[in-house]
Design an enzyme around this catalytic site. Structure first.
Site, PDB file in Angstrom:
ATOM      1  N   HIS A 312       0.853  -1.193   0.000  1.00 57.85           N
ATOM      2  CA  HIS A 312       0.000   0.000   0.000  1.00 57.85           C
ATOM      3  C   HIS A 312       0.881   1.231   0.000  1.00 57.85           C
ATOM      4  O   HIS A 312       1.943   1.223   0.620  1.00 57.85           O
ATOM      5  CB  HIS A 312      -0.914   0.004   1.237  1.00 57.85           C
ATOM      6  N   ASP A 370      -7.886  -5.642   0.144  1.00 61.08           N
ATOM      7  CA  ASP A 370      -8.362  -6.424  -0.985  1.00 61.08           C
ATOM      8  C   ASP A 370      -7.966  -7.885  -0.914  1.00 61.08           C
ATOM      9  O   ASP A 370      -8.449  -8.702  -1.697  1.00 61.08           O
ATOM     10  CB  ASP A 370      -7.834  -5.815  -2.295  1.00 61.08           C
TER      11      ASP A 370
HETATM   12  N1  CMC Z   1       4.156  -7.443  -4.968  1.00 62.03           N
HETATM   13  C1  CMC Z   1       5.487  -7.406  -5.171  1.00 62.03           C
HETATM   14  N2  CMC Z   1       6.246  -6.292  -5.026  1.00 62.03           N
HETATM   15  C2  CMC Z   1       5.624  -5.172  -4.679  1.00 62.03           C
HETATM   16  C3  CMC Z   1       4.232  -5.127  -4.443  1.00 62.03           C
HETATM   17  C4  CMC Z   1       3.484  -6.320  -4.584  1.00 62.03           C
HETATM   18  N3  CMC Z   1       2.168  -6.334  -4.395  1.00 62.03           N
HETATM   19  N4  CMC Z   1       3.869  -3.867  -4.108  1.00 62.03           N
HETATM   20  C5  CMC Z   1       4.988  -3.146  -4.107  1.00 62.03           C
HETATM   21  N5  CMC Z   1       6.055  -3.920  -4.467  1.00 62.03           N
HETATM   22  C6  CMC Z   1       7.452  -3.507  -4.508  1.00 62.03           C
HETATM   23  C7  CMC Z   1       7.755  -2.683  -5.773  1.00 62.03           C
HETATM   24  O1  CMC Z   1       8.216  -3.484  -6.826  1.00 62.03           O
HETATM   25  C8  CMC Z   1       8.798  -1.710  -5.263  1.00 62.03           C
HETATM   26  O2  CMC Z   1      10.033  -2.373  -5.225  1.00 62.03           O
HETATM   27  P1  CMC Z   1      11.414  -1.528  -5.459  1.00 62.03           P
HETATM   28  O3  CMC Z   1      11.482  -0.506  -4.365  1.00 62.03           O
HETATM   29  O4  CMC Z   1      12.491  -2.564  -5.379  1.00 62.03           O
HETATM   30  O5  CMC Z   1      11.297  -0.923  -6.835  1.00 62.03           O
HETATM   31  C9  CMC Z   1       8.403  -1.441  -3.814  1.00 62.03           C
HETATM   32  O6  CMC Z   1       7.673  -2.615  -3.410  1.00 62.03           O
HETATM   33  C10 CMC Z   1       7.530  -0.219  -3.648  1.00 62.03           C
HETATM   34  O7  CMC Z   1       6.459  -0.310  -4.575  1.00 62.03           O
HETATM   35  P2  CMC Z   1       5.833   0.921  -5.341  1.00 62.03           P
HETATM   36  O8  CMC Z   1       5.101   0.439  -6.540  1.00 62.03           O
HETATM   37  O9  CMC Z   1       6.875   1.971  -5.528  1.00 62.03           O
HETATM   38  O10 CMC Z   1       4.831   1.425  -4.212  1.00 62.03           O
HETATM   39  P3  CMC Z   1       3.564   2.307  -4.444  1.00 62.03           P
HETATM   40  O11 CMC Z   1       3.320   2.974  -3.149  1.00 62.03           O
HETATM   41  O12 CMC Z   1       3.719   3.166  -5.645  1.00 62.03           O
HETATM   42  O13 CMC Z   1       2.422   1.236  -4.771  1.00 62.03           O
HETATM   43  C11 CMC Z   1       0.604  -0.228  -4.629  1.00 62.03           C
HETATM   44  C12 CMC Z   1       1.435   0.838  -3.904  1.00 62.03           C
HETATM   45  C13 CMC Z   1      -0.639  -0.537  -3.785  1.00 62.03           C
HETATM   46  C14 CMC Z   1       0.137   0.304  -5.994  1.00 62.03           C
HETATM   47  C15 CMC Z   1       1.476  -1.499  -4.810  1.00 62.03           C
HETATM   48  O14 CMC Z   1       1.863  -1.998  -3.542  1.00 62.03           O
HETATM   49  C16 CMC Z   1       0.756  -2.568  -5.618  1.00 62.03           C
HETATM   50  O15 CMC Z   1       0.791  -2.539  -6.846  1.00 62.03           O
HETATM   51  N6  CMC Z   1       0.080  -3.562  -4.912  1.00 62.03           N
HETATM   52  C17 CMC Z   1      -0.707  -4.547  -5.590  1.00 62.03           C
HETATM   53  C18 CMC Z   1      -2.054  -3.954  -5.972  1.00 62.03           C
HETATM   54  C19 CMC Z   1      -2.968  -3.783  -4.787  1.00 62.03           C
HETATM   55  O16 CMC Z   1      -3.133  -4.696  -3.976  1.00 62.03           O
HETATM   56  N7  CMC Z   1      -3.626  -2.616  -4.717  1.00 62.03           N
HETATM   57  C20 CMC Z   1      -4.625  -2.334  -3.692  1.00 62.03           C
HETATM   58  C21 CMC Z   1      -4.253  -1.200  -2.807  1.00 62.03           C
HETATM   59  S1  CMC Z   1      -5.348  -1.137  -1.361  1.00 62.03           S
HETATM   60  C22 CMC Z   1      -6.891  -0.708  -1.985  1.00 62.03           C
HETATM   61  C23 CMC Z   1      -6.967   0.675  -2.493  1.00 62.03           C
HETATM   62  O17 CMC Z   1      -6.499   1.604  -1.827  1.00 62.03           O
HETATM   63  O18 CMC Z   1      -7.557   0.850  -3.567  1.00 62.03           O
END
Ligand code: CMC
Length: 432
Positions: A312, A370
């Protein structure tokens, strides 16, 4: 509480090209201070750069507070766990919209008013038949909620508080009806009209699952569980869809159009679409022995695969909604006598393994709301394509509360970010 009267923190100092600039620092009631960069361009000729808004507060708000490190979520100051346990969705709607929990009398009035607006204009039923039967219900939601502005002209004047109030009631009351109709249309069933002797959530369940030839007896545990799921999803501070609603509303667009924009944003798999994606992922994994393969894939940046329902932007601890969701999931499965759901087994084992894995631990990736919601909603009888629709039904109140707060803010102005331009500098059109 008057935050303005607290002694303000010292201004921040920024030195740019040898020139010192002072930037005011503002404090909220809780949470990090903000550095007010509103005057930065005038002082330095520079913009701030923050793609994804990871360090940017876009507004001040009194509605929802998240402490991502602690894993805390408050609606108007009340912890989400307490609201989920002791309140119900409509009372939470009242709280989010008005700032205080309703008295018994206020609750009765509010429920009665919402209940009186649950039907949609009959002409809207024709609107649905223009969609293909296999249309995704979120596509229908975007279209039909946006179309409300074509049906309810008497609540479009955003500068009239009474119009705003009526539009709020209409959206809260009609979104479940519109969502249930989207579902019914997709399975070829006739639409079910709302039944106003039922509470908000039971009414929604009945509109989804009853047919004219067979009524649907609402199971109290299921209705309570869905009500709790609605509470958990009702608002979440300045997330992508809420920011979309605020940005759309900042131009003076009507509230129905703004909420349609929010629904469109919510649909994405990184946001509300994750509940659908998480269940699809659990189905794809299928059995506990395949989990290591998927964990490995999630850690491999080149695979493009992420564990859906994990991670998240704000929570760097267990999402407090996920804890309540996990409990609700068990309650629903027990009430429905589903003793051995293979997907629940996969989910619990996946969670256990991921929470011990260095990659997930070091990046502070925990299950989010989720992760368990899909299993719960599927057990209730909802198809996967309806999961994000249910999220939209619940989040409608948060979007409206945030839109209303923005409209009532005297400092409100059109949202208009700037950019770092990296394209071609000026050049002359070639004369041949
Ligand atoms: N699986 C594997 N690696 C992950 C995941 C995951 N679900 N989420 C983040 N990472 C890694 C990502 O690759 C990155 O690694 P590095 O620093 O080495 O490049 C690091 O963790 C940080 O990720 P980010 O994409 O920079 O973080 P963000 O804050 O931009 O993204 C997120 C947050 C929710 C989009 C992401 O965690 C994600 O894609 N999760 C899966 C989708 C999901 O479950 N979304 C629902 C969110 S809760 C409901 C809502 O609010 O709508």
């Amino acid at each position: 509480m008057n935050v303005q009267n607290k002694p303000g923190p010292a201004p921040a100092q920024l030195t740019h090209q040898g020139r010192a600039v002072e930037l005011p620092v503002r404090s909220g009631s809780i949470g990090p201070d903000v550095i007010d960069v509103g005057g930065l361009y005038k002082e330095t000729g520079c913009f701030t750069y923050d793609p994804g808004f990871t360090s940017t507060a876009n507004c001040s708000s009194k509605i929802t507070y998240i402490d991502g490190d602690k894993g805390e979520l408050l609606y108007r100051g009340y912890p989400i766990e307490q609201l989920a346990e002791h309140s119900d969705f409509l009372a939470v709607c009242y709280l989010l919209l008005n700032g205080e929990l309703p008295t018994n009398e206020q609750f009765r009035d509010f429920s009665r008013t919402i209940t009186n607006h649950t039907m949609v204009h009959e002409q809207m039923t024709r609107f649905y038949t223009g969609f293909r039967r296999d249309a995704h219900p979120m596509a229908i939601m975007v279209g039909v909620v946006g179309a409300l502005s074509a049906f309810y002209h008497d609540s479009l004047d955003i500068n009239d508080p009474d119009h705003r109030r009526v539009a709020t009631i209409r959206m809260l009351a009609k979104t479940p009806t519109i969502a249930a109709m989207a579902y019914k249309y997709s399975i070829g069933h006739p639409f079910m009209y709302p039944k106003n002797d039922l509470d908000y959530t039971s009414n929604f369940l009945r509109m989804c699952f009853a047919t004219p030839c067979e009524d649907y007896r609402v199971h109290p545990v299921i209705s309570r569980a869905l009500d709790r799921i609605f509470i958990l999803h009702a608002d979440h501070e300045q997330n992508a869809s809420t920011s979309t609603v605020r940005l759309a509303g900042s131009s003076g667009a009507n509230p129905f159009a703004c909420i349609a924009a929010g629904i469109a944003c919510l649909w994405g798999p990184a946001h509300g679409g994750a509940n659908e994606a998480a269940l699809n992922m659990l189905e794809e994994i299928g059995s506990v022995d395949r989990i290591p393969e998927f964990i490995k894939k999630a850690k491999d940046k080149t695979s493009g695969f992420r564990l859906m329902g994990f991670g998240h932007r704000v929570y760097k601890n267990y999402d407090p909604r996920a804890k309540v969701m996990q409990k609700t999931c068990h309650e629903v499965l027990t009430a429905l006598d589903i003793t051995n759901d293979p997907l629940l087994k996969v989910a619990m084992e996946l969670e256990r393994i991921a929470l011990q894995d260095d990659y997930f631990v070091s990046k502070k990736l925990y299950p989010n709301i989720d992760f368990y919601s899909g299993i719960t909603l599927r057990a209730m009888g909802f198809p996967v394509s309806m999961f994000t629709v249910l999220f939209a039904v619940a989040r409608t109140v948060g979007w409206i509360a945030q839109w209303k707060e923005m409209m009532e803010d005297p400092d409100q102005k059109i949202g208009r970010p700037r950019q770092l331009y990296i394209g071609s500098p000026r050049r002359e059109f070639p004369m041949i």
